[in-house]
Design an enzyme around this catalytic site. Structure first.
Site, short mmCIF file in Angstrom:
data_model
loop_
_atom_site.label_atom_id
_atom_site.label_comp_id
_atom_site.label_asym_id
_atom_site.label_seq_id
_atom_site.Cartn_x
_atom_site.Cartn_y
_atom_site.Cartn_z
N ASP A 141 0.82 -1.22 0.00
CA ASP A 141 0.00 0.00 0.00
C ASP A 141 0.85 1.26 0.00
O ASP A 141 0.35 2.35 -0.27
CB ASP A 141 -0.92 0.01 1.23
CG ASP A 141 -2.33 -0.40 0.86
OD1 ASP A 141 -2.58 -0.62 -0.34
OD2 ASP A 141 -3.18 -0.48 1.76
N ASP A 456 -11.72 -7.17 9.77
CA ASP A 456 -11.73 -8.61 9.98
C ASP A 456 -13.00 -9.04 10.74
O ASP A 456 -13.77 -9.89 10.28
CB ASP A 456 -10.47 -9.04 10.74
CG ASP A 456 -10.07 -8.11 11.86
OD1 ASP A 456 -10.80 -7.11 12.11
OD2 ASP A 456 -9.05 -8.36 12.52
O1 LIG Z 1 -3.79 1.10 4.78
C1 LIG Z 1 -3.34 0.05 5.22
C2 LIG Z 1 -3.10 -0.14 6.60
C3 LIG Z 1 -2.57 -1.35 7.01
N1 LIG Z 1 -2.28 -2.34 6.15
C4 LIG Z 1 -1.71 -3.62 6.63
O2 LIG Z 1 -2.59 -4.22 7.55
C5 LIG Z 1 -1.85 -5.06 8.42
C6 LIG Z 1 -2.28 -4.85 9.85
O3 LIG Z 1 -1.88 -3.61 10.29
P1 LIG Z 1 -1.11 -3.35 11.66
O4 LIG Z 1 -0.58 -1.99 11.62
O5 LIG Z 1 -0.17 -4.45 11.95
O6 LIG Z 1 -2.32 -3.33 12.66
P2 LIG Z 1 -2.64 -4.25 13.91
O7 LIG Z 1 -3.49 -3.46 14.80
O8 LIG Z 1 -1.41 -4.83 14.48
O9 LIG Z 1 -3.50 -5.38 13.19
C7 LIG Z 1 -4.61 -6.03 13.76
O10 LIG Z 1 -5.82 -5.31 13.57
C8 LIG Z 1 -6.17 -5.05 12.23
C9 LIG Z 1 -7.53 -4.37 12.24
O11 LIG Z 1 -7.49 -3.15 12.90
C10 LIG Z 1 -6.22 -6.33 11.42
O12 LIG Z 1 -6.38 -6.02 10.08
C11 LIG Z 1 -4.92 -7.08 11.58
O13 LIG Z 1 -4.92 -8.28 10.88
C12 LIG Z 1 -4.70 -7.35 13.04
O14 LIG Z 1 -3.49 -8.06 13.22
C13 LIG Z 1 -0.38 -4.75 8.19
O15 LIG Z 1 0.22 -5.81 7.51
C14 LIG Z 1 -0.41 -3.48 7.36
O16 LIG Z 1 0.66 -3.40 6.50
C15 LIG Z 1 -2.52 -2.16 4.81
O17 LIG Z 1 -2.24 -3.04 4.00
N2 LIG Z 1 -3.04 -0.97 4.37
#
Ligand SMILES: O=c1ccn([C@@H]2O[C@H](COP(=O)(O)OP(=O)(O)O[C@H]3O[C@H](CO)[C@@H](O)[C@H](O)[C@H]3O)[C@@H](O)[C@H]2O)c(=O)[nH]1
Ligand SMILES: [Mn+2]
Length: 744
Positions: A141, A456
């Protein structure tokens, strides 16, 4: 004979069920008494009341919210089940296995270091699955050139790494972890050969890493004016192993590896991770023979074991259960947790208790990452039925190529041996453009859902479970996936606010689980979903109980029955019964008293900060006053902060927004507690105010880390004295104003 053995087993935990239901019954009676006690006060003549109405109502409302949360939470305790799989009993013929697309999402190379992301890619490529049936896609992204460079380097290294893993049956398939641990696996006869080869591969890994790091440094200079900063970029799709699935020198076939960066424009909302997953869902429909399964991974979530795909397929090969299952969920587990885990970064109760409970109902909630999902379930249609073309275009957009791919008999052109890119990439680019979804139902009806920051949870609920699909939960003893969790207060609360906002968005929408759920899924499953969606409203009882009884204590107003009154024991029972049930659950799942304390404390901290802000964000965005934003969690570690986490010391280097409630409420409770005790000593009447003093005492014990941060510590992670003074003044103002209101 082999075929008659089951591929999986599901055990119902009878003992837990007996304990849980007995407890629920007793606790329920106590809550009924409490409500009766509070409500009968309201029926009294106003003149005979000894306590002003407002604080009484607020505390009662807080108690009602807690009781509601307790009630819906019982769904998780109703029928927990535990599953085991037997992948060794799967068919031996590779041709029988369905194809799997692995989707890995990354968004920002600064927060998500490229070397780590590539380690996830490499680990996914090394899964124990027929390579011609495994396709790995990375969605970028950020549209960062370093990610594409990193992938090319990773592919070069994979040509050595994959044969090595295969030859020696390596279990730790993430190279970074493998080379930093002391795993020694080798065929007995070939130790020397193995050691030599391992050394060679290690050197190749170092070369790969150096190249990526150098490119990162170079890229950083260039990226200053680059696309990441503006967030806008054209789409770019590149098949890394362009010349087909050519074999390595050692005749090991390689999975397909593809880089996808969708188009982003400020004019179009990109819907964060859900948006990028939907682009992948479309793009992959053309490249492959429409793989029936997808594995979704966050970029930091590497595969820690090669067998997860085969484990998941144990359900696919069971004709009785497979048609109804949309996804197999593995827990999120993390490699960077300390034993003490002060921030409950493990989100322990979700993956060790709640998901088992849901698995006994409709199945666990879709958990963002680590799940194998069926393409058919995501599309929301059955490809077998005769479908109306106009209807399909309304749902899925205008691409004929994509619509063709929906047909069950569809064959992709990549298979016919012709040059894949020239044929498919132009159409894939259309599918990855930001305008493609205009006037379609992507994100509304089809595929991953928009309109909630917890895409999710929302997708699992609305598009899968409410449409009749089920899911299963697998938590084998060896973690299948390991990710990076938040290990400092600031990251934790920022992430918590995002989750709080996402959940509250669902709660106040027309898809609120208790309204939208019951006609579609069972009441119990709806209750489970409702508990999660309602989590942010814990802010209300937590705020109430941290302020109102204290304010009343200072003004000599009792809110609970006297100790000599038998009704006092209703409250005491509910308090102790909740705490001990929680303690029981923690101990039963291998935890300790310290972990129980950490969970209690972090619940309170998150409750008064991020759940509060999350709810506020959701309301604001509902009213159109603000726009949702997804700040990706930091995966690059700050050494000093990481050290503090490992030592179990809170790091208060976070924004004022988060410190304000924590410090103000703690000071307020300190004042109330000491005042309350003093008052008891002076008046000798300790019975009337005992419950309120006890409450403040409990809050202070739980919040001791904050007191230490304010008054004892001198390091950089403490709460700055200026903040302490500022918020001390604020709490005095609150107390004075509150007292005036109480006196009318
Ligand atoms: O605009 C975006 C924002 C994030 N991501 C990806 O989404 C994933 C999850 O993002 P992260 O920053 O790691 O957020 P977390 O809060 O740690 O993630 C949890 O919470 C998210 C929902 O808020 C879920 O999508 C994730 O799977 C879950 O692990 C990562 O691989 C990011 O690279 C994108 O691809 N595009
Ligand atoms: Mn994450």
């Amino acid at each position: 004979m082999e075929n008659s053995l089951p591929l999986h087993l599901c055990q119902v935990h009878k003992f837990s069920i007996i304990i849980n239901r007995t407890y629920a019954f007793l606790h329920c009676i106590a809550i009924a008494f409490l409500i009766y006690y509070r409500a009968s006060f309201l029926c009294q003549q106003p003149k005979t009341r000894t306590t002003p109405l407002l604080p009484w109502l607020l505390v009662f409302a807080g108690e009602l919210v807690l009781s509601f949360m307790w009630l819906v939470g019982q769904a998780y305790r109703w029928r927990p089940v535990y599953r085991t799989v037997f992948p060794e009993r799967l068919p031996k013929d590779d041709n029988k296995f369905p194809a799997i697309d692995v989707f890995i999402c990354t968004a920002d190379p600064k927060k998500e270091p490229t070397v780590e992301v590539m380690n996830t890619v490499l680990s996914a490529m090394a899964l124990d699955y027929p390579p011609e049936k495994l396709h790995v896609y990375l969605s970028d992204d950020g549209g960062a050139s370093i990610t594409l460079t990193g992938m090319k380097e990773a592919f070069k290294f994979a040509r050595s790494w994959l044969p090595f893993c295969k030859k020696y049956g390596i279990k730790t398939i993430c190279p970074k972890v493998y080379f930093s641990s002391s795993e020694y696996q080798y065929a007995d006869s070939g130790r020397a050969e193995f050691m030599e080869e391992k050394q060679k591969i290690k050197e190749k890994y170092e070369v790969f890493k150096d190249r990526v790091l150098r490119a990162t440094e170079k890229g950083q200079a260039e990226d200053k004016n680059a696309r990441i900063s503006t967030g806008a970029h054209p789409s770019l799709i590149e098949v890394i192993n362009e010349k087909g699935n050519e074999a390595t020198e050692e005749q090991v076939k390689m999975p397909l590896l593809v880089y996808v960066s969708r188009e982003k424009r400020p004019s179009h909302s990109h819907h964060f991770k859900a948006g990028s997953l939907n682009v992948l869902v479309r793009a992959t429909s053309l490249v492959n023979i429409n793989s029936p399964y997808m594995l979704v991974l966050d970029c930091d979530m590497y595969c820690n074991d090669p067998t997860s795909a085969r484990q998941a397929m144990c359900f696919h090969f069971d004709p009785k259960i497979s048609p109804s299952i949309a996804f197999v969920q593995f827990p999120q587990t993390f490699h960077n947790l300390s034993k003490n885990d002060i921030y409950d970064s493990e989100i322990r109760s979700i993956f060790r208790i709640l998901w088992y409970g849901l698995d006994g109902l409709k199945g666990p909630v879709l958990s963002g990452t680590n799940f194998y999902i069926k393409r058919e379930a995501l599309y929301g249609i059955s490809s077998q039925k005769g479908l109306d073309l106009i209807e399909l275009k309304n749902s899925f957009g205008q691409s004929n190529e994509f619509l063709k791919s929906l047909r069950a008999d569809h064959k992709s052109s990549i298979d016919d041996g012709s040059d894949s890119s020239s044929k498919l990439l132009p159409e894939t680019k259309v599918l990855a453009s930001c305008a493609y979804e205009d006037n379609s139902k992507w994100g509304e009806e089809a595929s991953f859902m928009y309109h909630s920051l917890v895409e999710d949870y929302f997708t699992g609920f609305k598009s899968l479970h409410c449409k009749g699909w089920k899911s299963v939960y697998l938590n084998p003893s060896r973690p299948q996936f390991l990710g990076t969790s938040t290990t400092n207060l600031n990251d934790l609360l920022t992430q918590g606010t995002r989750w709080g906002a996402g959940l509250a968005e669902v709660l106040i929408s027309k898809f609120s689980p208790l309204i939208y759920g019951p006609p579609r899924v069972s009441l119990l499953a709806s209750m489970g979903y409702a508990e999660l969606a309602s989590f942010p409203i814990y802010f209300f009882p937590l705020w109430c109980f941290a302020t109102i009884p204290q304010l009343c204590l200072l003004n000599g107003i009792p809110l609970f029955p006297e100790v000599s009154d038998s009704k006092f024991y209703i409250f005491l029972f509910i308090f102790l019964s909740s705490l001990s049930k929680h303690l029981y659950e923690v101990l039963k799942t291998g935890g300790s008293i310290r972990i129980w304390r950490n969970e209690q404390r972090i619940w309170m901290i998150k409750g008064v900060t991020c759940y509060f802000y999350g709810t506020l964000n959701a309301i604001m965005s509902k009213l159109g006053l603000s726009e949702a934003s997804f700040v990706p969690t930091n995966k690059a570690n700050d050494d000093e902060q990481a050290k503090r986490y490992l030592m179990g010391i809170f790091d208060f280097q976070t924004s004022t927004m988060f410190l304000a409630p924590l410090v103000t409420l703690t000071i307020l409770n300190i004042v109330a507690f000491f005042w309350g005790v003093l008052r008891m000593i002076i008046t000798g009447d300790w019975e009337k105010m005992f419950a309120q003093v006890l409450l403040s005492f409990y809050i202070l014990i739980m919040g001791y880390a904050i007191i230490e941060g304010m008054f004892v510590r001198k390091d950089t992670g403490r709460i700055p004295p200026s903040m302490t003074i500022l918020f001390a003044i604020l709490s005095v103002i609150f107390l004075s104003l509150g007292s005036i209101v109480l006196m009318y």
